[in-house]
Write a protein that holds these residues in place. Structure first.
Motif, PDB file in Angstrom:
ATOM      1  N   ILE A 125       0.856  -1.186   0.000  1.00 40.87           N
ATOM      2  CA  ILE A 125       0.000   0.000   0.000  1.00 40.87           C
ATOM      3  C   ILE A 125       0.890   1.233   0.000  1.00 40.87           C
ATOM      4  N   HIS A 126       0.656   2.125  -0.951  1.00 42.99           N
ATOM      5  CA  HIS A 126       1.375   3.391  -1.021  1.00 42.99           C
ATOM      6  C   HIS A 126       0.394   4.507  -0.680  1.00 42.99           C
ATOM      7  N   ALA A 127       0.794   5.389   0.213  1.00 45.32           N
ATOM      8  CA  ALA A 127      -0.126   6.421   0.694  1.00 45.32           C
ATOM      9  C   ALA A 127       0.505   7.799   0.645  1.00 45.32           C
ATOM     10  N   LEU A 128      -0.332   8.786   0.375  1.00 43.37           N
ATOM     11  CA  LEU A 128       0.021  10.194   0.493  1.00 43.37           C
ATOM     12  C   LEU A 128      -0.853  10.766   1.596  1.00 43.37           C
ATOM     13  N   THR A 129      -0.237  11.350   2.619  1.00 43.80           N
ATOM     14  CA  THR A 129      -0.993  11.906   3.731  1.00 43.80           C
ATOM     15  C   THR A 129      -0.737  13.402   3.850  1.00 43.80           C
ATOM     16  N   ASP A 130      -1.572  14.055   4.652  1.00 49.77           N
ATOM     17  CA  ASP A 130      -1.368  15.477   4.904  1.00 49.77           C
ATOM     18  C   ASP A 130      -0.453  15.661   6.111  1.00 49.77           C
ATOM     19  N   GLY A 131      -0.328  16.896   6.593  1.00 52.29           N
ATOM     20  CA  GLY A 131       0.570  17.179   7.697  1.00 52.29           C
ATOM     21  C   GLY A 131       0.144  16.574   9.020  1.00 52.29           C
ATOM     22  N   ASN A 132      -1.116  16.147   9.121  1.00 50.00           N
ATOM     23  CA  ASN A 132      -1.604  15.495  10.327  1.00 50.00           C
ATOM     24  C   ASN A 132      -1.496  13.978  10.255  1.00 50.00           C
ATOM     25  N   LYS A 137      -4.405  10.254  -0.635  1.00 47.92           N
ATOM     26  CA  LYS A 137      -4.516   9.362  -1.784  1.00 47.92           C
ATOM     27  C   LYS A 137      -3.904   8.012  -1.432  1.00 47.92           C
ATOM     28  N   LEU A 138      -4.403   6.976  -2.102  1.00 48.17           N
ATOM     29  CA  LEU A 138      -3.888   5.619  -1.909  1.00 48.17           C
ATOM     30  C   LEU A 138      -3.740   4.925  -3.250  1.00 48.17           C
ATOM     31  N   THR A 139      -2.780   4.026  -3.316  1.00 49.40           N
ATOM     32  CA  THR A 139      -2.670   3.114  -4.449  1.00 49.40           C
ATOM     33  C   THR A 139      -2.005   1.845  -3.942  1.00 49.40           C
ATOM     34  N   ILE A 140      -2.091   0.776  -4.723  1.00 55.56           N
ATOM     35  CA  ILE A 140      -1.455  -0.480  -4.326  1.00 55.56           C
ATOM     36  C   ILE A 140      -0.623  -1.010  -5.486  1.00 55.56           C
ATOM     37  N   THR A 141       0.395  -1.779  -5.150  1.00 56.56           N
ATOM     38  CA  THR A 141       1.240  -2.436  -6.142  1.00 56.56           C
ATOM     39  C   THR A 141       1.566  -3.837  -5.636  1.00 56.56           C
ATOM     40  N   ALA A 152       4.534   8.818  -8.550  1.00 59.99           N
ATOM     41  CA  ALA A 152       4.227   9.760  -9.632  1.00 59.99           C
ATOM     42  C   ALA A 152       2.747  10.144  -9.640  1.00 59.99           C
ATOM     43  N   GLY A 153       1.863   9.149  -9.561  1.00 60.03           N
ATOM     44  CA  GLY A 153       0.434   9.433  -9.559  1.00 60.03           C
ATOM     45  C   GLY A 153      -0.035  10.075  -8.270  1.00 60.03           C
ATOM     46  N   LEU A 154       0.582   9.691  -7.151  1.00 63.32           N
ATOM     47  CA  LEU A 154       0.167  10.240  -5.864  1.00 63.32           C
ATOM     48  C   LEU A 154       0.542  11.710  -5.711  1.00 63.32           C
ATOM     49  N   LEU A 155       1.633  12.123  -6.357  1.00 63.79           N
ATOM     50  CA  LEU A 155       2.132  13.491  -6.170  1.00 63.79           C
ATOM     51  C   LEU A 155       1.555  14.487  -7.167  1.00 63.79           C
ATOM     52  N   GLU A 156       0.662  14.052  -8.027  1.00 57.22           N
ATOM     53  CA  GLU A 156       0.026  14.991  -8.951  1.00 57.22           C
ATOM     54  C   GLU A 156      -0.882  15.946  -8.179  1.00 57.22           C
ATOM     55  N   GLY A 157      -0.799  17.227  -8.516  1.00 55.97           N
ATOM     56  CA  GLY A 157      -1.656  18.208  -7.856  1.00 55.97           C
ATOM     57  C   GLY A 157      -1.060  18.805  -6.598  1.00 55.97           C
ATOM     58  N   ILE A 158       0.235  18.591  -6.356  1.00 56.38           N
ATOM     59  CA  ILE A 158       0.881  19.223  -5.213  1.00 56.38           C
ATOM     60  C   ILE A 158       0.847  20.741  -5.403  1.00 56.38           C
ATOM     61  N   GLY A 159       0.513  21.469  -4.356  1.00 60.93           N
ATOM     62  CA  GLY A 159       0.368  22.918  -4.460  1.00 60.93           C
ATOM     63  C   GLY A 159       1.688  23.662  -4.421  1.00 60.93           C
ATOM     64  N   ARG A 160       1.679  24.867  -4.955  1.00 56.01           N
ATOM     65  CA  ARG A 160       2.876  25.707  -4.946  1.00 56.01           C
ATOM     66  C   ARG A 160       3.215  26.119  -3.513  1.00 56.01           C
ATOM     67  N   GLY A 161       4.490  25.978  -3.176  1.00 61.38           N
ATOM     68  CA  GLY A 161       4.942  26.332  -1.836  1.00 61.38           C
ATOM     69  C   GLY A 161       4.787  25.222  -0.807  1.00 61.38           C
ATOM     70  N   ALA A 237     -10.325  -0.867  -2.304  1.00 62.25           N
ATOM     71  CA  ALA A 237     -11.566  -0.247  -1.842  1.00 62.25           C
ATOM     72  C   ALA A 237     -11.704  -0.366  -0.326  1.00 62.25           C
ATOM     73  N   MET A 238     -11.333  -1.518   0.219  1.00 67.98           N
ATOM     74  CA  MET A 238     -11.368  -1.694   1.666  1.00 67.98           C
ATOM     75  C   MET A 238     -10.403  -0.724   2.354  1.00 67.98           C
ATOM     76  N   ALA A 239      -9.222  -0.552   1.769  1.00 69.52           N
ATOM     77  CA  ALA A 239      -8.253   0.381   2.343  1.00 69.52           C
ATOM     78  C   ALA A 239      -8.777   1.809   2.313  1.00 69.52           C
ATOM     79  N   LYS A 240      -9.461   2.189   1.242  1.00 68.49           N
ATOM     80  CA  LYS A 240     -10.028   3.531   1.154  1.00 68.49           C
ATOM     81  C   LYS A 240     -11.147   3.728   2.167  1.00 68.49           C
ATOM     82  N   LEU A 241     -11.943   2.685   2.391  1.00 67.75           N
ATOM     83  CA  LEU A 241     -12.989   2.766   3.418  1.00 67.75           C
ATOM     84  C   LEU A 241     -12.364   2.979   4.799  1.00 67.75           C
TER      85      LEU A 241
END
Length: 255
Positions: A125-132, A137-141, A152-161, A237-241
């Motif tokens: 399981i690969h995860a992108l979390t916020d500062g808390n 976002k989640l994906t699996i391989t 690459a897919g998880l880091l799309e949409g990272i904000g400026r700064g 889907a279970m991981a997202k739930l």
């Protein structure tokens, strides 16, 4: 009410995000069915062992599969994630052992996402979390996939700064360039064999322990701690739930 059931706060958040069905025969009570799905997620039990208070297990399973294919869980997760507007993102991965019952499909069957590592059959399981340390976002391989191949897919949409925190496994020039092109900064410790020096803050890096705590909380859900699902899409889907539940519990505790 079972301790795995949705609280009033959680239900008020989720209910407006569920699919509408204005025509035809009204479907079985959504809250009861969702409580049954969360019971299976938390307990790790087979669908057939679902307590009678949640209705027929086939109803809960079919609703879960139908809404998985309709991307309902993705829409709910995206909606509740938008409530947080922080400028820190953390990325990491964790391996999950695959139960032998999940490996019984034919090898030619697509959507398995099974791999072999030192621990045997595993899924990562690969995860992108916020500062808390809350999931974004989640994906699996497959289990043997290196962490650097997933972000690459998880880091799309990272904000400026914004700042991206990750461990040494993500120290690659292409990943740093990907983050920089979006106007963000990658705070990743350099590998020992790196030739060119980079800017790195050990003090800020200490915050990354929050994503490790997230994986620990995620594996409290027994359906995640061990993979029993034969299909990769079902396991994801279970991981997202589980991630939806973790976020809602956090919002409820801080409300």
């Amino acid at each position: 009410m079972s301790r795995y059931d949705l609280t009033e706060f959680e239900w008020r958040v989720i209910a407006p995000l569920l699919p509408n069905k204005p025509r035809g025969v009204p479907r079985v009570d959504d809250r009861r069915v969702l409580n049954g799905i969360f019971w299976v997620l938390r307990s790790g039990s087979p669908w057939r062992d679902l307590p009678e208070r949640y209705g027929p297990h086939t109803t809960c399973y079919n609703r879960f599969r139908r809404w998985t294919k309709a991307d309902v869980w993705d829409r709910i997760m995206d909606s509740i994630t938008e409530a947080y507007d922080g400028d820190v993102r953390m990325i990491d991965g964790t391996s999950v052992r695959v139960h032998h019952s999940a490996a019984t499909l034919k090898k030619a069957t697509p959507d398995r996402c099974l791999g072999r590592s030192h621990g045997g059959l595993t899924t990562k399981i690969h995860a992108l979390t916020d500062g808390n340390g809350l999931p974004v976002k989640l994906t699996i391989t497959r289990g043997q996939t290196h962490d650097i191949q997933a972000p690459a897919g998880l880091l799309e949409g990272i904000g400026r700064g914004w700042m991206v925190l990750a461990d040494k496994a993500y120290d690659a020039d292409w990943l740093r360039d990907l983050v920089s092109r979006q106007g963000a900064w990658a705070n990743i410790p350099p590998k020992s064999n790196r030739a060119s020096p980079i800017c790195f803050s050990p003090w800020l890096y200490k915050q990354r322990n929050l994503i490790e705590r997230f994986f620990n909380k995620l594996k409290y859900y027994r359906r995640i701690a061990t993979r029993y699902d034969k299909l990769g899409s079902t396991f994801l889907a279970m991981a997202k739930l589980a991630c939806i539940r973790l976020r809602l519990r956090h919002y409820e505790s801080t409300a």
